[in-house]
Write a protein that holds these residues in place. Structure first.
Motif, PDB file in Angstrom:
ATOM      1  N   UNK A  55       0.832  -1.198   0.000  1.00 52.54           N
ATOM      2  CA  UNK A  55       0.000   0.000   0.000  1.00 52.54           C
ATOM      3  C   UNK A  55       0.866   1.247   0.000  1.00 52.54           C
ATOM      4  N   UNK A  56       0.191   2.347  -0.319  1.00 57.34           N
ATOM      5  CA  UNK A  56       0.820   3.675  -0.289  1.00 57.34           C
ATOM      6  C   UNK A  56      -0.029   4.525   0.638  1.00 57.34           C
ATOM      7  N   UNK A  57       0.549   5.014   1.671  1.00 60.48           N
ATOM      8  CA  UNK A  57      -0.194   5.828   2.632  1.00 60.48           C
ATOM      9  C   UNK A  57      -0.010   7.310   2.320  1.00 60.48           C
ATOM     10  N   UNK A  58      -0.989   8.076   2.678  1.00 68.02           N
ATOM     11  CA  UNK A  58      -0.933   9.522   2.471  1.00 68.02           C
ATOM     12  C   UNK A  58      -1.924  10.211   3.397  1.00 68.02           C
ATOM     13  N   UNK A  59      -1.806  11.486   3.479  1.00 63.84           N
ATOM     14  CA  UNK A  59      -2.724  12.284   4.301  1.00 63.84           C
ATOM     15  C   UNK A  59      -3.275  13.414   3.460  1.00 63.84           C
ATOM     16  N   UNK A  60      -4.483  13.827   3.768  1.00 66.56           N
ATOM     17  CA  UNK A  60      -5.110  14.880   2.978  1.00 66.56           C
ATOM     18  C   UNK A  60      -6.288  15.482   3.708  1.00 66.56           C
ATOM     19  N   UNK A  61      -7.195  16.041   2.933  1.00 66.89           N
ATOM     20  CA  UNK A  61      -8.354  16.731   3.475  1.00 66.89           C
ATOM     21  C   UNK A  61      -9.609  16.300   2.733  1.00 66.89           C
ATOM     22  N   UNK A  62     -10.717  16.435   3.410  1.00 65.29           N
ATOM     23  CA  UNK A  62     -12.007  16.182   2.769  1.00 65.29           C
ATOM     24  C   UNK A  62     -12.372  17.405   1.932  1.00 65.29           C
ATOM     25  N   UNK A  63     -12.740  17.178   0.686  1.00 64.44           N
ATOM     26  CA  UNK A  63     -13.132  18.257  -0.220  1.00 64.44           C
ATOM     27  C   UNK A  63     -14.378  17.819  -0.982  1.00 64.44           C
ATOM     28  N   UNK A  64     -14.687  18.488  -2.064  1.00 64.23           N
ATOM     29  CA  UNK A  64     -15.839  18.118  -2.889  1.00 64.23           C
ATOM     30  C   UNK A  64     -15.360  17.618  -4.239  1.00 64.23           C
ATOM     31  N   UNK A  65     -16.220  16.834  -4.869  1.00 69.72           N
ATOM     32  CA  UNK A  65     -15.831  16.225  -6.133  1.00 69.72           C
ATOM     33  C   UNK A  65     -15.800  17.231  -7.268  1.00 69.72           C
ATOM     34  N   UNK A 403     -22.334  10.668   7.217  1.00 68.54           N
ATOM     35  CA  UNK A 403     -23.032  11.887   6.820  1.00 68.54           C
ATOM     36  C   UNK A 403     -22.522  13.117   7.570  1.00 68.54           C
ATOM     37  N   UNK A 404     -21.925  12.906   8.726  1.00 67.28           N
ATOM     38  CA  UNK A 404     -21.482  14.040   9.545  1.00 67.28           C
ATOM     39  C   UNK A 404     -20.137  14.616   9.103  1.00 67.28           C
ATOM     40  N   UNK A 405     -19.527  14.044   8.084  1.00 68.12           N
ATOM     41  CA  UNK A 405     -18.231  14.556   7.617  1.00 68.12           C
ATOM     42  C   UNK A 405     -18.433  15.944   7.034  1.00 68.12           C
ATOM     43  N   UNK A 406     -17.538  16.833   7.332  1.00 71.79           N
ATOM     44  CA  UNK A 406     -17.569  18.187   6.813  1.00 71.79           C
ATOM     45  C   UNK A 406     -16.342  18.442   5.939  1.00 71.79           C
ATOM     46  N   UNK A 407     -16.553  19.298   4.978  1.00 73.68           N
ATOM     47  CA  UNK A 407     -15.458  19.654   4.078  1.00 73.68           C
ATOM     48  C   UNK A 407     -14.365  20.359   4.876  1.00 73.68           C
ATOM     49  N   UNK A 408     -13.123  19.932   4.658  1.00 77.45           N
ATOM     50  CA  UNK A 408     -11.995  20.531   5.341  1.00 77.45           C
ATOM     51  C   UNK A 408     -11.428  19.667   6.447  1.00 77.45           C
ATOM     52  N   UNK A 409     -12.151  18.619   6.885  1.00 78.05           N
ATOM     53  CA  UNK A 409     -11.632  17.751   7.936  1.00 78.05           C
ATOM     54  C   UNK A 409     -10.505  16.879   7.382  1.00 78.05           C
ATOM     55  N   UNK A 410      -9.660  16.374   8.277  1.00 72.30           N
ATOM     56  CA  UNK A 410      -8.509  15.592   7.855  1.00 72.30           C
ATOM     57  C   UNK A 410      -8.881  14.167   7.501  1.00 72.30           C
ATOM     58  N   UNK A 411      -7.990  13.542   6.738  1.00 63.62           N
ATOM     59  CA  UNK A 411      -8.203  12.151   6.336  1.00 63.62           C
ATOM     60  C   UNK A 411      -6.861  11.518   6.034  1.00 63.62           C
ATOM     61  N   UNK A 412      -6.782  10.228   6.319  1.00 58.33           N
ATOM     62  CA  UNK A 412      -5.605   9.433   5.974  1.00 58.33           C
ATOM     63  C   UNK A 412      -6.029   8.384   4.963  1.00 58.33           C
ATOM     64  N   UNK A 413      -5.182   8.140   3.976  1.00 60.39           N
ATOM     65  CA  UNK A 413      -5.547   7.243   2.883  1.00 60.39           C
ATOM     66  C   UNK A 413      -4.528   6.121   2.767  1.00 60.39           C
ATOM     67  N   UNK A 414      -5.036   4.975   2.311  1.00 57.73           N
ATOM     68  CA  UNK A 414      -4.189   3.809   2.080  1.00 57.73           C
ATOM     69  C   UNK A 414      -4.555   3.266   0.705  1.00 57.73           C
ATOM     70  N   UNK A 415      -3.659   3.449  -0.270  1.00 55.72           N
ATOM     71  CA  UNK A 415      -3.881   2.938  -1.622  1.00 55.72           C
ATOM     72  C   UNK A 415      -3.418   1.488  -1.679  1.00 55.72           C
ATOM     73  N   UNK A 416      -4.300   0.576  -2.082  1.00 59.80           N
ATOM     74  CA  UNK A 416      -4.012  -0.854  -2.086  1.00 59.80           C
ATOM     75  C   UNK A 416      -3.350  -1.243  -3.392  1.00 59.80           C
ATOM     76  N   UNK A 417      -2.224  -2.008  -3.267  1.00 58.73           N
ATOM     77  CA  UNK A 417      -1.472  -2.431  -4.452  1.00 58.73           C
ATOM     78  C   UNK A 417      -1.508  -3.953  -4.552  1.00 58.73           C
ATOM     79  N   UNK A 418      -0.347  -4.588  -4.784  1.00 59.69           N
ATOM     80  CA  UNK A 418      -0.299  -6.030  -4.979  1.00 59.69           C
ATOM     81  C   UNK A 418      -0.307  -6.772  -3.645  1.00 59.69           C
ATOM     82  N   UNK A 419      -0.703  -8.050  -3.699  1.00 61.44           N
ATOM     83  CA  UNK A 419      -0.624  -8.944  -2.546  1.00 61.44           C
ATOM     84  C   UNK A 419       0.694  -9.720  -2.610  1.00 61.44           C
ATOM     85  N   UNK A 420       1.500  -9.614  -1.560  1.00 60.04           N
ATOM     86  CA  UNK A 420       2.797 -10.295  -1.492  1.00 60.04           C
ATOM     87  C   UNK A 420       2.905 -10.979  -0.128  1.00 60.04           C
ATOM     88  N   UNK A 421       3.812 -11.931   0.053  1.00 63.20           N
ATOM     89  CA  UNK A 421       4.030 -12.525   1.380  1.00 63.20           C
ATOM     90  C   UNK A 421       4.613 -11.497   2.341  1.00 63.20           C
TER      91      UNK A 421
END
Length: 452
Positions: A55-65, A403-421
């Motif tokens: 995985x690839x971890x990152x941090x960001x913010x809640x925004x709009x699409x 539903x209670x999430x507001x724009x601008x709040x923090x978020x951490x993300x985990x991008x899923x990649x390959x499965x390895x031992x």
């Protein structure tokens, strides 16, 4: 105690025969602990071969699409002075609802009847254009009349010229006839005189012939005068024709000059009318800008310019607004080394600030409190923080976001990649190697034709 004596008691006395010796020398130390270590080692070896999701971890913010759903500030297109507020912070407003009223700060727009008076100027200038148009039409008719009159007058003088030329021809013929008569009368006179000298004619006959000769001479002179007068008439008719043509050309040119002057005045007045109409539209639009309205439905966040009587410049932020309808998204930032590993449509796990979560980055199915997302956009230019921006949208196949999430709040993300031992992941982390580069199944290979 110090074992400095050469007399060893343990060889002479059997300590195992005593009760305390039996408990001490026959006991198996660390039996359960050794079993625990053996079991832990076996479990650890088995765990090393379990699958681990890179995985690839990152941090960001809640925004709009969508960009039009993000928080924004409301500005005024014109400078002004705040006169009245119609909303409070936190109020909900609909699109085109009035937020505040402002007044002009430039002296050019202080007149309350500026739009009305500009409209009156437009009406006056429009009437002037109509007057110029009437003058142009009148001069155009005058030019047409002069052209027709010139044609008739030239035709008349042309007929006079033709008549004069015919009169010259007629007088020329009469002059030749008179000349012939004069020659005949002279011969008759000379012949009669000769005959009288010979005694064949009387003196009376000679006198008659002389009288007749004088009459013929008088007619010849008179006819010559008529001939010259006819020539003068031709010259006069030619001059009259040229003078008439020049006179009417001058009159027509003067009328056309007046017409062009009127047209020039008309065009200039039309340009002034267009400028006034432009100013009228600008003044009218400017009056409507004295009321600052909401560009879309939403909630008033904060008044950036509070109070009354405060002046501001055009384009200066006055109040913030948050749209009421929006689609949530997360913007996260990844390192440049991880950018080639991300693709559009790839699944990502998101942990929101304020929502409890138990995260196992390598086992996303075991994690609790994370939500699914998909990559919808990857920025092509690096951000100011030295990372690339990635936009994530909710995964419709996963649980709905809170539903209670507001724009601008923090978020951490985990991008899923390959499965390895797990042992491979540990080896990669120890050696600081990047995750395995791969292409998702949805990505089509680029053919040579497309490359060329």
């Amino acid at each position: 105690m110090l074992n400095i004596s050469h007399n060893t008691l343990n060889k002479k006395v059997d300590l195992s025969s005593f009760k305390s010796g039996k408990k001490t020398f026959n006991k198996s130390y660390y039996k359960f602990f050794n079993r625990f270590l053996l079991a832990a080692a076996l479990i650890g070896i088995i765990v090393l071969f379990l699958p681990w999701t890179q995985n690839i971890t990152g941090s960001g913010l809640v925004t709009t699409l969508k960009p039009d759903q993000r928080p924004q500030t409301i500005q005024s297109q014109i400078p002004g002075r705040i006169e009245a507020w119609y909303v409070n912070e936190g109020d909900f407003v609909k699109k085109n609802d009035t937020i505040l009223r402002i007044s002009e700060t430039k002296s050019d727009y202080f007149d309350d009847r500026l739009v009305e008076r500009t409209g009156n100027q437009i009406d006056a200038k429009t009437s002037s254009v109509d007057a110029y148009q009437g003058k142009v039409e009148a001069l155009n008719r005058q030019v047409d009349a002069l052209k027709k009159e010139r044609g008739l007058k030239l035709e008349q003088t042309r007929n006079k010229l033709v008549q004069s030329k015919l009169k010259v021809q007629s007088d020329s013929i009469d002059l030749e006839a008179a000349k012939t008569n004069l020659s005949i009368a002279d011969r008759q006179y000379q012949r009669t005189k000769t005959l009288q000298e010979e005694g064949l004619k009387a003196i009376r006959d000679v006198e008659e012939k002389r009288l007749k000769l004088q009459e013929v001479q008088a007619k010849f002179i008179s006819q010559g005068n008529k001939y010259l007068a006819s020539k003068n008439a031709v010259i006069n008719a030619t001059l009259e024709f040229s003078r008439t043509q020049a006179s009417y050309t001058d009159k027509i040119s003067k009328a056309q000059s007046n017409m062009f002057t009127a047209q020039s005045g008309q065009f200039d007045t039309k340009a002034q009318v267009s400028k006034l109409q432009n100013a009228y539209s600008n003044y009218k639009k400017r009056n409507s800008l004295l009321y600052v309205t909401a560009p879309q439905s939403g909630y008033i966040n904060k008044a950036l310019k509070g109070g009354l009587g405060i002046t501001f410049k055009e384009g200066e932020a006055l109040v913030g607004i948050m749209p009421s309808q929006y689609d949530l998204a997360v913007e996260t930032f990844v390192k440049p080394i991880d950018l080639p590993l991300l693709h559009i449509g790839e699944k990502v796990r998101v942990q929101f600030d304020g929502w409890p979560a138990i995260v196992f980055s390598g086992w996303p199915n075991v994690s609790y409190g994370t939500y699914g997302a998909k990559v919808v956009a990857i920025e092509n230019f690096i951000s100011k923080n030295g990372r690339y921006r990635v936009l994530l949208a909710p995964d419709k196949e996963d649980h709905d976001w809170p539903e209670a999430i507001r724009v601008g709040s923090g978020a951490k993300t985990i991008a899923l990649l390959e499965d390895v031992p797990i042992w491979f992941e540990l080896w990669r982390q120890i050696n600081s190697f990047p995750p395995n580069y791969y292409q998702p199944e949805t990505t089509k290979p680029v053919s040579k034709k497309n490359k060329s």
